[in-house]
Design a protein around this motif. Structure first.
Motif, mmCIF file in Angstrom:
data_model
loop_
_atom_site.group_PDB
_atom_site.id
_atom_site.type_symbol
_atom_site.label_atom_id
_atom_site.label_comp_id
_atom_site.label_asym_id
_atom_site.label_seq_id
_atom_site.Cartn_x
_atom_site.Cartn_y
_atom_site.Cartn_z
ATOM 1 N N GLY A 156 -6.330 8.015 6.159
ATOM 2 C CA GLY A 156 -5.673 7.002 5.513
ATOM 3 C C GLY A 156 -4.977 8.371 4.069
ATOM 4 N N LYS A 167 0.668 -1.416 -0.043
ATOM 5 C CA LYS A 167 -0.411 0.369 0.588
ATOM 6 C C LYS A 167 0.928 0.848 0.046
ATOM 7 C CE LYS A 167 -3.240 2.563 0.970
ATOM 8 N NZ LYS A 167 -3.944 3.368 -0.449
ATOM 9 N N SER A 215 -0.448 9.915 9.720
ATOM 10 C CA SER A 215 0.722 9.300 11.034
ATOM 11 C C SER A 215 1.754 8.722 9.837
ATOM 12 C CB SER A 215 -0.513 8.152 11.116
ATOM 13 O OG SER A 215 -1.208 8.563 12.123
ATOM 14 N N THR A 216 1.281 8.550 8.985
ATOM 15 C CA THR A 216 2.842 7.886 8.030
ATOM 16 C C THR A 216 4.155 8.842 8.128
ATOM 17 O OG1 THR A 216 1.389 5.980 6.981
ATOM 18 C CG2 THR A 216 3.835 6.365 6.037
HETATM 19 P P1 ADP Z 1 -3.846 9.342 8.374
HETATM 20 O O1 ADP Z 1 -2.716 9.473 9.489
HETATM 21 O O2 ADP Z 1 -4.069 10.620 7.663
HETATM 22 O O3 ADP Z 1 -5.118 8.408 8.534
HETATM 23 P P2 ADP Z 1 -1.757 6.634 7.233
HETATM 24 O O4 ADP Z 1 -0.954 7.117 6.972
HETATM 25 O O5 ADP Z 1 -2.434 5.843 8.791
HETATM 26 O O6 ADP Z 1 -2.873 8.350 7.367
HETATM 27 O O7 ADP Z 1 -2.318 5.776 6.396
HETATM 28 C C1 ADP Z 1 -1.942 5.774 5.172
HETATM 29 C C2 ADP Z 1 -1.674 4.683 3.885
HETATM 30 O O8 ADP Z 1 -1.849 3.623 4.681
HETATM 31 C C3 ADP Z 1 -4.300 3.919 4.552
HETATM 32 O O9 ADP Z 1 -4.198 4.095 3.181
HETATM 33 C C4 ADP Z 1 -3.509 2.431 5.809
HETATM 34 O O10 ADP Z 1 -4.491 2.317 4.613
HETATM 35 C C5 ADP Z 1 -2.403 2.705 5.105
HETATM 36 N N1 ADP Z 1 -1.552 2.110 6.004
HETATM 37 C C6 ADP Z 1 -1.505 2.532 7.218
HETATM 38 N N2 ADP Z 1 -0.587 2.170 8.576
HETATM 39 C C7 ADP Z 1 -0.528 1.063 7.156
HETATM 40 C C8 ADP Z 1 -0.046 -0.511 7.830
HETATM 41 N N3 ADP Z 1 0.058 -0.711 9.748
HETATM 42 N N4 ADP Z 1 -0.145 -1.701 7.588
HETATM 43 C C9 ADP Z 1 -0.551 -1.306 5.925
HETATM 44 N N5 ADP Z 1 -1.207 -0.466 5.417
HETATM 45 C C10 ADP Z 1 -1.410 0.812 6.053
#
Ligand code: ADP
Length: 272
Positions: free
Chosen positions: A43, A20, A47-48
């Motif tokens: 999403g 992803k 956070s990433t």
């Molecule tokens: P936000 O903090 O804006 O909600 P994230 O950074 O959590 O966004 O997520 C960005 C994308 O990465 C989303 O599509 C989410 O589903 C995917 N994602 C986040 N964490 C994981 C993980 N541990 N494994 C796989 N995909 C992930």
């Protein structure tokens, strides 16, 4: 001092059928002393992105520079760097576990093997920064309200004396009073102590009230990055992304709270 995100992409589970792409060629710089809001729907990659700022995630492509040096090659190891870039996760109170509030906040400094009087100084200082008085030191964190628990958890990160404080949705799940108390304290840390703060939120209103710069994330990219009123001028695009811009009537007072003059406020409203 700065943290630079240079052309960073990140793919979860790269190479697997479940891979992803979460960040797509993101570039931005966070200068010391800024108060930044990162906003975007669930999403969008917020956070990433912040987990890259202290090396918890390593870019699939691109690099993160701390004071112009790639953090993976930084003279200080990643553990030390993580103390300088303090990250408060969502629902940080779930990580409270010690018998007393004092011990919980002392956990990080104790692990740094600091002298006892330095640990004491840091714990007392951090708890006072979040507005928890000494009457509470020996209480169990579990006796506290949700908002107070969260403040203790934030104190645990402040006790590491970070140069940067990054908070992921610090108001999630709190009632309006708890929310205002947390955001007010964070604002004080920035205004009175000059702390660099990065606040992740999906609430444009929370962000508008406090920050000097807004970064809007959308599908793993930086869609907008600038002063709040410049970002708000893209109202139609923000609404199409599901991000409500504060109503015009409220926006005037929000901007005034942040020290804008009335002329600026009117100008902003006109631009919208
Ligand atoms: P936000 O903090 O804006 O909600 P994230 O950074 O959590 O966004 O997520 C960005 C994308 O990465 C989303 O599509 C989410 O589903 C995917 N994602 C986040 N964490 C994981 C993980 N541990 N494994 C796989 N995909 C992930």
């Amino acid at each position: 001092m700065s943290i630079e995100v240079r052309d960073v992409s990140y793919v979860y589970e790269e190479g697997s059928p479940h891979s992803k792409a979460a960040l797509d060629h993101v570039s931005l710089t966070i200068e010391k002393g800024e108060f930044i809001g990162i906003i975007g729907h669930t999403g969008s990659g917020k956070s990433t992105l912040i987990q890259h700022l202290n090396g918890l995630l390593k870019p699939s492509h691109g690099e993160i520079l701390y004071d112009d040096v790639n953090i993976l090659e930084h003279k200080e190891n990643l553990r030390q760097l993580r103390q300088k870039v303090g990250l408060v996760f969502q629902y940080p109170e779930h990580q409270l576990f010690e018998m007393t509030i004092w011990k919980d906040v002392a956990f990080g400094p104790t692990n740094m093997r600091l002298p006892q009087d330095e640990i004491n100084r840091r714990v007392e200082n951090a708890l006072s920064m979040v507005g928890i008085s000494s009457d509470f030191y020996q209480k169990s964190p579990f006796e506290l309200s949700g908002g107070q628990k969260r403040r203790v958890a934030i104190a645990g990160v402040l006790a590491m004396e970070p140069d940067y404080l990054i908070l992921d949705e610090p108001t999630a799940g709190l009632d309006p009073m708890g929310r205002d108390a947390i955001l007010g304290k964070v604002m004080e840390l920035h205004r009175e102590l000059g702390m660099t703060v990065v606040l992740v939120s999906h609430s444009m209103e929370d962000v508008a009230r406090y920050v000097n710069r807004i970064i809007v994330m959308d599908e793993g990219t930086v869609k907008f990055d600038g002063e709040p009123r410049a970002v708000f001028s893209h109202r139609d695009e923000l609404e199409a992304m599901g991000l409500g811009v504060p109503q015009v009537t409220k926006l005037g007072s929000l901007l005034q709270n942040r020290g804008f003059r009335m002329e600026d406020t009117v100008l902003t409203v006109d631009q919208m």
